[in-house]
Design an enzyme around this catalytic site. Structure first.
Site, PDB file in Angstrom:
ATOM      1  N   LYS A  65     -66.384  40.279 -32.216  1.00 17.22           N
ATOM      2  CA  LYS A  65     -66.396  39.040 -31.443  1.00 17.22           C
ATOM      3  C   LYS A  65     -65.149  38.980 -30.557  1.00 17.22           C
ATOM      4  O   LYS A  65     -65.231  38.791 -29.362  1.00 17.22           O
ATOM      5  CB  LYS A  65     -66.428  37.820 -32.374  1.00 17.22           C
ATOM      6  CG  LYS A  65     -67.503  37.867 -33.480  1.00 17.22           C
ATOM      7  CD  LYS A  65     -68.867  37.488 -33.009  1.00 17.22           C
ATOM      8  CE  LYS A  65     -70.015  37.842 -33.939  1.00 17.22           C
ATOM      9  NZ  LYS A  65     -69.997  37.345 -35.298  1.00 17.22           N
ATOM     10  N   TRP A 105     -73.533  31.394 -41.293  1.00 16.93           N
ATOM     11  CA  TRP A 105     -72.655  32.386 -41.924  1.00 16.93           C
ATOM     12  C   TRP A 105     -72.062  31.844 -43.206  1.00 16.93           C
ATOM     13  O   TRP A 105     -71.963  32.561 -44.202  1.00 16.93           O
ATOM     14  CB  TRP A 105     -71.573  32.845 -40.950  1.00 16.93           C
ATOM     15  CG  TRP A 105     -72.145  33.453 -39.700  1.00 16.93           C
ATOM     16  CD1 TRP A 105     -71.980  32.987 -38.422  1.00 16.93           C
ATOM     17  CD2 TRP A 105     -72.997  34.598 -39.604  1.00 16.93           C
ATOM     18  NE1 TRP A 105     -72.682  33.793 -37.555  1.00 16.93           N
ATOM     19  CE2 TRP A 105     -73.315  34.792 -38.240  1.00 16.93           C
ATOM     20  CE3 TRP A 105     -73.518  35.502 -40.541  1.00 16.93           C
ATOM     21  CZ2 TRP A 105     -74.124  35.832 -37.794  1.00 16.93           C
ATOM     22  CZ3 TRP A 105     -74.327  36.535 -40.097  1.00 16.93           C
ATOM     23  CH2 TRP A 105     -74.627  36.691 -38.740  1.00 16.93           C
ATOM     24  N   ASP A 139     -63.349  33.088 -43.168  1.00 16.51           N
ATOM     25  CA  ASP A 139     -64.043  33.991 -42.257  1.00 16.51           C
ATOM     26  C   ASP A 139     -63.602  33.627 -40.839  1.00 16.51           C
ATOM     27  O   ASP A 139     -63.934  32.563 -40.328  1.00 16.51           O
ATOM     28  CB  ASP A 139     -65.553  33.797 -42.437  1.00 16.51           C
ATOM     29  CG  ASP A 139     -66.396  34.645 -41.485  1.00 16.51           C
ATOM     30  OD1 ASP A 139     -65.830  35.322 -40.611  1.00 16.51           O
ATOM     31  OD2 ASP A 139     -67.631  34.620 -41.644  1.00 16.51           O
TER      32      ASP A 139
HETATM   33  C1  LIG Z   1     -70.983  37.369 -36.472  1.00 14.33           C
HETATM   34  C2  LIG Z   1     -70.453  36.684 -37.670  1.00 14.33           C
HETATM   35  C3  LIG Z   1     -70.660  37.185 -38.969  1.00 14.33           C
HETATM   36  C4  LIG Z   1     -71.474  38.424 -39.231  1.00 14.33           C
HETATM   37  O1  LIG Z   1     -70.746  39.518 -38.855  1.00 14.33           O
HETATM   38  P1  LIG Z   1     -71.241  41.013 -39.102  1.00 14.33           P
HETATM   39  O2  LIG Z   1     -70.016  41.785 -38.768  1.00 14.33           O
HETATM   40  O3  LIG Z   1     -72.392  41.244 -38.178  1.00 14.33           O
HETATM   41  O4  LIG Z   1     -71.629  41.154 -40.537  1.00 14.33           O
HETATM   42  C5  LIG Z   1     -70.092  36.508 -40.019  1.00 14.33           C
HETATM   43  N1  LIG Z   1     -69.372  35.390 -39.839  1.00 14.33           N
HETATM   44  C6  LIG Z   1     -69.163  34.872 -38.609  1.00 14.33           C
HETATM   45  C7  LIG Z   1     -68.343  33.641 -38.457  1.00 14.33           C
HETATM   46  C8  LIG Z   1     -69.701  35.497 -37.500  1.00 14.33           C
HETATM   47  O5  LIG Z   1     -69.492  34.994 -36.271  1.00 14.33           O
END
Ligand SMILES: *Cc1c(COP(=O)(O)O)cnc(C)c1O
Length: 360
Positions: A196, A102, A172
């Protein structure tokens, strides 16, 4: 059929009381005479839902008045573009730490709009650790500094928040939001896909310090400009109404549990149960060895044999412990133990692993 223990990395397990409340309110919400899915987002009933969701997030995380809380779409992946488009307003330089897939995707997207300086990477070790950072290598004139707080795939997390002086810090938190205390004031932007640890897919939380608004690059699409959403209370267009409603229920569940400090304590306990077992097992081991780097949310682990890994996953699935297969880039297993995974689920998983170890 009974509910299973779902260790999926995302979309992931939700608290049962939340699902039950949603079920109860599904056909007829309050005195609205309709489902939340059928409501106009401009109705008073829906305004109350989104306002309550924002107020709960603000109070759970301690978000100050100088931040906007927004509910966006396009997932965390859209934030990879939205952050540079909105923040590349001076030097058009940004520092990134590469700690996984990511983080790399975020850096790659930013490099389309400006200069990306990589100030740390653990790619040489399959991202199994958090790299030590040397502030002397940081760009003094960077428009921002970006890192991934918790690395969902590799199971690492930043225990210490990088010290970046006056440079806006962007993170993030897709897989760690609402799981532990954070000092929001250290950040310029916190973003997180909801699916998540906060609710269903379809909504992305962005917490943006107000002084960072209104400086987006001219080419920024209206929908990718934070100011658009900040000025319109996340209602410039139709928001992901139902997902936001479920996030509200999740936040109420967290509040009633005792808030972030209470869930953090539970999360520490769950992670300790699993890592303690892995560190003492002769068959299973955690892929992240430095305890300081270990994620509380995602725990990748392996045996020394692909056959045993496959056998374990198969037997676990049959016993009602599902989605334990690790990401294809790491192999083995991964247990995602987000807020909604009860302590009992982790205890029972460990029992199952002990039994498997004895039998094999
Ligand atoms: C799952 C995830 C993403 C991607 O998320 P989407 O909502 O599917 O775009 C980005 N960063 C992290 C840390 C993730 O766990």
């Amino acid at each position: 059929m009974e509910r299973v223990y779902n260790f999926s990395a995302g979309p992931s397990t939700l608290p049962v009381p939340v699902l039950e409340k949603a079920q109860k309110e599904m056909v007829c919400y309050g005195d609205a005479g309709m489902s939340v899915m059928e409501m106009s987002h401009r109705s008073g009933a829906y305004q109350a839902i989104i306002d309550e969701c924002e107020a709960l997030i603000r109070s759970l995380l301690g978000v100050g008045d100088n931040y906007k809380v927004m509910f966006l779409q396009g997932g965390a992946s859209s934030q990879f573009a939205m952050v540079p488009l909105n923040l590349f307003s001076n030097s058009k330089k940004a520092d990134y730490v590469l700690t996984g897939v990511w983080a790399k995707k975020a850096a790659k997207e930013a490099s389309r709009y400006g200069e990306v300086n990589i100030v740390g990477s653990s790619e040489d070790g399959t991202f199994s650790y958090i790299p030590k950072l040397d502030p002397a290598t940081f760009s003094k004139d960077a428009d921002y500094f970006h890192f991934t707080h918790n690395n969902t795939i590799y199971g690492t997390r930043f225990k210490e928040i990088p010290e970046v002086g006056n440079v806006p810090l962007v993170t993030d938190m897709s897989s760690s939001i609402l799981s532990q205390k954070v000092d929001v004031n250290k950040f310029g932007i916190i973003y997180a896909g909801a699916q998540k640890n906060m609710g269903p897919a379809g909504v992305t939380l962005a917490i943006v310090r107000e002084d960072l608004l209104g400086k987006a690059l001219d080419v920024t699409p209206t929908m990718f400009n934070y100011a658009t959403h900040a000025e319109n209370g996340s209602m410039f267009n139709t928001p992901p109404c139902y997902s936001i409603y479920i996030c509200k229920l999740v936040c109420e569940w967290l509040r009633d549990l005792g808030g972030i400090s209470a869930i953090e304590e539970i999360n520490i306990r769950k992670a300790a149960i699993l890592y303690d077992f892995l560190d003492n097992s002769k068959m299973f081991r955690a892929t992240v060895t430095n305890p300081d780097d270990r994620s509380m949310m995602n725990v990748p682990f392996v045996t020394d044999s692909d056959e045993l890994n496959a056998k374990f996953i198969k037997e676990a699935t049959a016993a009602g412990f599902v989605n334990l297969k690790g990401h294809r880039s790491v192999g083995g297993m991964r247990a995602s133990i987000y807020n909604a995974m009860p302590v009992e689920g982790v205890e029972k998983l460990v029992e199952l692993m002990k039994k498997f170890e004895t039998e094999n």
